[in-house]
Design a protein around this motif. Structure first.
Motif, short mmCIF file in Angstrom:
data_model
loop_
_atom_site.label_atom_id
_atom_site.label_comp_id
_atom_site.label_asym_id
_atom_site.label_seq_id
_atom_site.Cartn_x
_atom_site.Cartn_y
_atom_site.Cartn_z
N PRO A 1 0.96 -1.05 0.11
CA PRO A 1 -0.04 0.05 -0.05
C PRO A 1 0.78 1.36 -0.06
O PRO A 1 0.09 2.33 -0.64
CB PRO A 1 -0.91 -0.10 1.40
N ALA A 2 2.05 1.28 0.58
CA ALA A 2 2.98 2.36 0.68
C ALA A 2 3.17 3.00 -0.61
O ALA A 2 3.72 4.06 -1.02
CB ALA A 2 3.95 2.26 1.43
N SER A 3 3.41 1.85 -1.65
CA SER A 3 3.91 2.23 -2.83
C SER A 3 2.78 2.97 -3.71
O SER A 3 3.29 3.55 -4.86
CB SER A 3 4.37 1.10 -3.57
N SER A 4 1.54 2.95 -3.48
CA SER A 4 0.57 3.62 -4.27
C SER A 4 -0.58 4.05 -3.35
O SER A 4 -1.65 3.58 -3.54
CB SER A 4 -0.14 2.30 -5.18
N PRO A 5 -0.24 5.22 -2.56
CA PRO A 5 -1.19 5.62 -1.90
C PRO A 5 -2.48 6.36 -2.54
O PRO A 5 -2.41 6.88 -3.71
CB PRO A 5 -0.52 6.87 -1.03
N ALA A 6 -3.53 6.48 -1.93
CA ALA A 6 -4.68 7.19 -2.45
C ALA A 6 -4.48 8.62 -2.20
O ALA A 6 -3.70 9.17 -1.68
CB ALA A 6 -5.81 6.69 -1.66
N MET A 7 -4.97 9.50 -3.15
CA MET A 7 -4.83 11.02 -3.58
C MET A 7 -6.13 11.59 -2.72
O MET A 7 -7.13 11.45 -3.12
CB MET A 7 -4.60 11.28 -4.60
N PRO A 8 -5.78 12.36 -1.64
CA PRO A 8 -7.10 13.19 -1.21
C PRO A 8 -7.36 14.16 -2.19
O PRO A 8 -6.79 14.80 -2.90
CB PRO A 8 -6.36 13.84 0.13
N PRO A 9 -8.82 14.54 -2.01
CA PRO A 9 -9.38 15.35 -3.20
C PRO A 9 -8.69 16.90 -2.82
O PRO A 9 -8.50 17.30 -1.78
CB PRO A 9 -10.77 15.41 -2.67
N GLU A 10 -8.44 17.47 -3.90
CA GLU A 10 -7.84 18.84 -3.87
C GLU A 10 -8.49 19.90 -4.00
O GLU A 10 -8.45 20.94 -3.82
CB GLU A 10 -6.70 18.86 -5.11
N ASP A 11 -10.03 19.65 -4.20
CA ASP A 11 -10.96 20.73 -4.30
C ASP A 11 -12.34 20.21 -4.05
O ASP A 11 -12.38 19.02 -3.50
CB ASP A 11 -10.99 21.22 -5.74
N ASP A 12 -13.37 21.14 -3.84
CA ASP A 12 -14.58 20.84 -3.35
C ASP A 12 -15.62 20.27 -4.52
O ASP A 12 -16.75 20.65 -4.49
CB ASP A 12 -15.19 22.00 -2.83
N LEU A 13 -15.12 19.81 -5.69
CA LEU A 13 -16.03 19.44 -6.85
C LEU A 13 -17.01 18.24 -6.37
O LEU A 13 -16.53 17.13 -5.65
CB LEU A 13 -15.07 18.93 -7.90
N THR A 14 -18.15 18.44 -6.70
CA THR A 14 -19.11 17.36 -6.24
C THR A 14 -18.83 16.15 -7.51
O THR A 14 -18.17 16.60 -8.53
CB THR A 14 -20.57 18.14 -6.66
N ARG A 15 -19.69 15.07 -7.15
CA ARG A 15 -19.30 14.08 -8.09
C ARG A 15 -19.89 14.24 -9.47
O ARG A 15 -19.40 13.96 -10.50
CB ARG A 15 -20.05 12.74 -7.43
N LYS A 16 -21.16 15.08 -9.35
CA LYS A 16 -21.71 15.38 -10.70
C LYS A 16 -20.83 16.17 -11.54
O LYS A 16 -20.64 16.07 -12.65
CB LYS A 16 -22.91 16.23 -10.32
N GLU A 17 -20.07 17.39 -10.81
CA GLU A 17 -19.17 18.22 -11.59
C GLU A 17 -18.01 17.34 -12.01
O GLU A 17 -17.49 17.68 -13.18
CB GLU A 17 -18.92 19.12 -10.54
N LEU A 18 -17.45 16.44 -11.23
CA LEU A 18 -16.36 15.80 -11.68
C LEU A 18 -16.66 14.93 -12.86
O LEU A 18 -15.92 14.96 -13.70
CB LEU A 18 -15.95 14.99 -10.57
N TYR A 19 -17.73 14.12 -12.95
CA TYR A 19 -18.24 13.46 -13.84
C TYR A 19 -18.48 14.18 -15.33
O TYR A 19 -18.19 13.90 -16.19
CB TYR A 19 -19.54 12.82 -13.78
N SER A 20 -18.92 15.40 -15.19
CA SER A 20 -19.21 16.11 -16.17
C SER A 20 -17.86 16.88 -16.79
O SER A 20 -17.63 16.80 -18.12
CB SER A 20 -19.99 17.57 -15.75
#
Length: 522
Positions: free
Chosen positions: A225-244
């Motif tokens: 797991p240490a080789s590929s950590p998850a990235m915390p969200p950088e902004d406040d985009l909603t899922r709908k805006e992200l998909y768009s």
């Protein structure tokens, strides 16, 4: 044994040695050929009449309709690279998958596949992803070797996922080799293969390779797991805006992919005609990114859709003697729609010329195309002299006497091409090695499409194998100073093994390469 009987082998060895010393490829091939041609005349084992064929070879290559696709695909890829399509894809895919462990690696592989299907240029893909993704992956705690290997491997997908310059060059070479093999067997009602066959045959293996890359990255994320950590969200985009946003970034390259590959696979256009469609589409996509021409490009897109719908329901041929009123109106409407597309294209070209993008893309296309065709001329001379010295007979005896029959010869050729890939560029291998070995293998009953796909994946590996893997050089040139060259080399080793595993899978299941071409083209 007299030295004259070894001239063909010495010729090949000297050419490889000169290339390893860094001499220009085209002049090395032509120069070595001339020297050994004169040596063969001196020993009385070479007929200089072979040289009389060279002008015809050159003229045939320069007028080859298939090879006309090369500059068009190069222009398409260069224009897209400068229109920042890749940047938008990477940013949005990173946001979409970044919250998953290993998600940045997934996004790199997916974007690499999309760019491969829309640009097909390894250097541009590796450099773009190296500049945009590598610093982010390292900053987020990714293992540097894994990050470098993921980017370099994803960048080389342009060599196997169509439209690909390798497949265009290999398709033309394989078509000639297949014809030679049939004539050698006394078959004069020649069966043929085309670049379109290789394009169709490469789709499943290419997607399979992407799946293997993602599976390996998922395994690394699970086991370490240490080789590929998850990235915390950088902004406040909603899922709908992200998909768009992701959808907006996906539509341009996917539209281009469907236009180019769809026209080939549907039998509407040849690869050369599809390459022209891709070049025009790349200009329009680049123009759409400028405010001044955005409306014109969207009008052209609507006009193109309307034109396709109209051609589906109406007969727009103007050469008919009897044209009804409805068809006459339809023809004039089609003219108007074509005029709208031409107007949009002209507006985009003017805007791109003002931004200097058109000049840069044209110059880059001219440089790469010149390199390819000059190497092709040198390889033609090399091939003529090598055959005149009896090299083709030497190769045939070597392969036909290999234990294991056709499969033993195939494994030997794959191993030789893999080793040559450590030192030679794919263009030299396609133009020099493939014409020598392919006719012999095809005479043994090997399927030409399967052979072409196996060779294409093998050639793709040459971009990753040190010390002269071009993807490694591209990545080293843009990687941060904190990344060591040893980390890049270590990072690509698992992906080279994955590509070898893919070769084994396709060797064991040839239908992965042959099923789709036979389904589409019969």
């Amino acid at each position: 044994m007299a030295i004259s009987e070894w001239l063909d082998i010495l010729m090949f060895a000297v050419a490889c040695g000169a290339l390893l010393c860094g001499f220009p490829v085209a002049f090395t091939l032509a120069g070595v050929a001339l020297i050994f041609g004169l040596a063969g005349m001196w020993f009385g084992v070479f007929d200089f009449g072979f040289m009389a064929v060279l002008p015809q070879r050159i003229y045939g290559n320069m007028t080859n309709e298939v090879l006309m696709a090369v500059p068009l695909f190069i222009f398409m890829g260069t224009m897209l690279e400068r229109s920042r399509v890749a940047e938008e894809l990477l940013e949005n895919m990173a946001r979409l998958f970044g919250s998953l462990r290993g998600g940045l690696g997934f996004s790199v592989s997916i974007v690499g596949a999309l760019l491969a299907a829309s640009t097909g240029i390894v250097g541009a893909t590796v450099v773009t992803m190296g500049l945009l993704s590598l610093p982010t992956m390292v900053r987020r705690g990714y293992d540097p070797s894994l990050a470098c290997g993921s980017i370099a491997a994803a960048g080389t997908l342009g060599q196997i996922i169509p439209p690909s310059i390798v497949l265009v060059l290999l398709g033309d070479t394989m078509a000639n080799a297949y014809a030679d093999a049939q004539r050698a067997q006394g078959i004069f009602a020649l069966d043929t293969i085309s670049v379109g066959d290789l394009f169709a045959g490469a789709i499943i293996p290419g997607l399979m390779l992407v799946g293997f890359y993602i599976a390996y990255q998922a395994w690394r994320a699970y086991s370490d797991p240490a080789s590929s950590p998850a990235m915390p969200p950088e902004d406040d985009l909603t899922r709908k805006e992200l998909y768009s946003r992701t959808l907006r970034a996906l539509i341009p390259p996917v539209t281009l992919i469907i236009s180019v590959m769809g026209s080939i696979l549907a039998g509407i256009a040849t690869p050369t005609e599809a390459a022209a469609v891709g070049a025009v589409g790349a200009i329009l996509l680049a123009g759409e990114r400028h405010e001044r021409t955005r409306r014109a490009v969207r009008i052209a897109a609507l006009a193109l859709v309307a034109l396709l719908i109209e051609t589906s329901f109406m007969d727009l041929r103007t050469s008919r003697s009897d044209i009804g009123v409805v068809d006459t109106i339809g023809i004039w409407v089609a003219f108007a729609l074509c005029a709208a597309i031409a107007w949009s294209l002209l507006a985009s070209l003017i805007q791109l010329a003002r931004q200097k993008t058109l000049q840069e893309a044209s110059q880059s296309t001219a440089r790469v195309t010149s390199m390819v065709f000059v190497i092709l001329i040198g390889a033609a001379l090399f091939s003529l002299v090598f055959r005149g010295l009896g090299g083709d007979t030497t190769v045939e005896h070597f392969l036909t006497n290999m234990p294991g029959g056709a499969m033993g010869a195939m494994i030997t050729v794959m191993a030789i091409m893999f080793l040559l890939g450590f030192f030679l560029d794919f263009i030299e291998i396609v133009f020099v090695v493939v014409p020598l070995v392919a006719p012999v293998l095809l005479q043994m009953g090997i399927d030409p499409i399967w052979l072409g796909i196996m060779m294409a994946i093998n050639l793709q590996t040459s971009f990753l194998t040190p010390p002269f893997g071009f993807a490694l050089f591209y990545l080293r040139g843009v990687a941060p100073e904190t990344i060591r060259t040893g980390q890049i080399y270590r990072g690509v080793v698992p992906f080279v093994m994955i590509q070898i595993f893919a070769l084994v899978v396709i060797a064991l299941v040839p239908g992965l390469a042959t099923w789709l071409p036979h389904l589409i083209f019969g």
